[in-house]
Scaffold this active site. Sequence first.
Site, short mmCIF file in Angstrom:
data_model
loop_
_atom_site.label_atom_id
_atom_site.label_comp_id
_atom_site.label_asym_id
_atom_site.label_seq_id
_atom_site.Cartn_x
_atom_site.Cartn_y
_atom_site.Cartn_z
N ASN A 12 0.87 -1.18 0.00
CA ASN A 12 0.00 0.00 0.00
C ASN A 12 0.90 1.23 0.00
O ASN A 12 1.48 1.58 1.03
CB ASN A 12 -0.88 -0.04 1.26
CG ASN A 12 -1.73 1.22 1.41
OD1 ASN A 12 -1.82 2.03 0.49
ND2 ASN A 12 -2.33 1.38 2.58
N LYS A 14 0.09 4.27 -0.35
CA LYS A 14 -0.58 5.47 0.18
C LYS A 14 -0.34 6.65 -0.77
O LYS A 14 -0.25 6.45 -1.98
CB LYS A 14 -0.12 5.77 1.61
CG LYS A 14 -0.20 4.50 2.48
CD LYS A 14 -0.03 4.76 3.92
CE LYS A 14 -0.03 3.43 4.67
NZ LYS A 14 -0.11 3.57 6.11
N HIS A 97 -9.62 0.90 4.92
CA HIS A 97 -8.35 1.15 5.61
C HIS A 97 -8.61 2.12 6.77
O HIS A 97 -9.43 3.04 6.65
CB HIS A 97 -7.33 1.72 4.63
CG HIS A 97 -5.95 1.74 5.19
ND1 HIS A 97 -5.53 2.71 6.07
CD2 HIS A 97 -4.89 0.90 5.02
CE1 HIS A 97 -4.27 2.47 6.42
NE2 HIS A 97 -3.87 1.37 5.80
N GLU A 99 -7.03 4.61 7.77
CA GLU A 99 -6.84 6.03 7.42
C GLU A 99 -8.08 6.57 6.72
O GLU A 99 -8.42 7.75 6.87
CB GLU A 99 -5.57 6.18 6.57
CG GLU A 99 -4.32 5.98 7.41
CD GLU A 99 -3.10 5.52 6.65
OE1 GLU A 99 -3.07 5.57 5.41
OE2 GLU A 99 -2.13 5.09 7.33
N GLU A 167 -5.38 -5.13 10.63
CA GLU A 167 -4.40 -4.05 10.79
C GLU A 167 -4.68 -3.30 12.09
O GLU A 167 -5.49 -2.36 12.10
CB GLU A 167 -4.50 -3.08 9.62
CG GLU A 167 -4.17 -3.68 8.29
CD GLU A 167 -3.59 -2.64 7.34
OE1 GLU A 167 -2.50 -2.88 6.82
OE2 GLU A 167 -4.20 -1.58 7.16
N GLY A 173 2.33 2.21 10.71
CA GLY A 173 3.28 3.31 10.55
C GLY A 173 3.97 3.72 11.84
O GLY A 173 4.60 4.76 11.91
N SER A 214 3.40 -2.25 10.28
CA SER A 214 4.86 -2.24 10.47
C SER A 214 5.50 -3.59 10.13
O SER A 214 6.48 -3.98 10.77
CB SER A 214 5.22 -1.80 11.90
OG SER A 214 4.75 -0.48 12.12
#
Length: 252
Positions: A12, A14, A97, A99, A167, A173, A214
């Site tokens: 991904n 992003k 996701h 985000e 996730e 991240g 991560s």
Amino acid sequence: MPTTRTPIIAGNWKMNSGIKEGIQRCQEIVKHLPETQAEVVVCPPFPHLYPLSEVLKNTNVMLGAQTVHKKASGAYTGDVGAFMVVEAGARWVIIGHSERRQYYGETGADIREKILLAQNNGLTVIFCVGERLEERESNVYLDVITRQMNEVLDPSINFDQLVIAYEPVWSIGTGKTASPEQANEVHMHIRQCINNINGDKTTGEKIRVIYGGSMKPENAAELLAQSDIDGGLIGGASLDAKDFCRIISHAN
Ligand code: PEP
């Protein structure tokens, strides 16, 4: 994992990299791609899709989008429809996701609409679920996962065109990876949820559940060796072609 579940490693990207850089990265991935049984997917920003589809033609690397709009088409300035990403070369799409949930307020109902539309357009969906740090610390993480699954999925979903990505939000991240045991526990729970939702005992065993948060070359082998972890959704480490390929090499 049982050999019947083909591993998946998806990157991904992003909102990172210009198109030239994306092309170079894909050329490098193809060059360094290890011998693997895994399905390999790269999910770049929308403008990369068509040029990368030319680079990845006749290779074992597939393309995915990072989201699509929940409606087929229309007056939604700035948005992109499922049929468009298919025309641009995508076969996969990430939906839900964290985000997107956090910054765009995507709800379970939105995510459900997107999944149905994406599947109707022939896309295989990587549906993301995961708890926040306070939910992990207050020990309600399995309830959170159950709720996120139940509000989106029902038997009308095509489970053959669905992959679940676990996730944990606290690991995305941040450099903090869930331990292999923590991840595997949730993956087993996800299979149980799928069986409950679909009313049988086989869908959960068949569906692929991948881990994201991560993941990097240094921790991938241990995570991917778990019985119920079928691959990875990789953010930061997918921006380095060699690191991405090193992760793929652990996914057999
Ligand atoms: C992600 O955002 O899907 C992700 C897993 O990111 P990272 O690998 O950077 O934690």
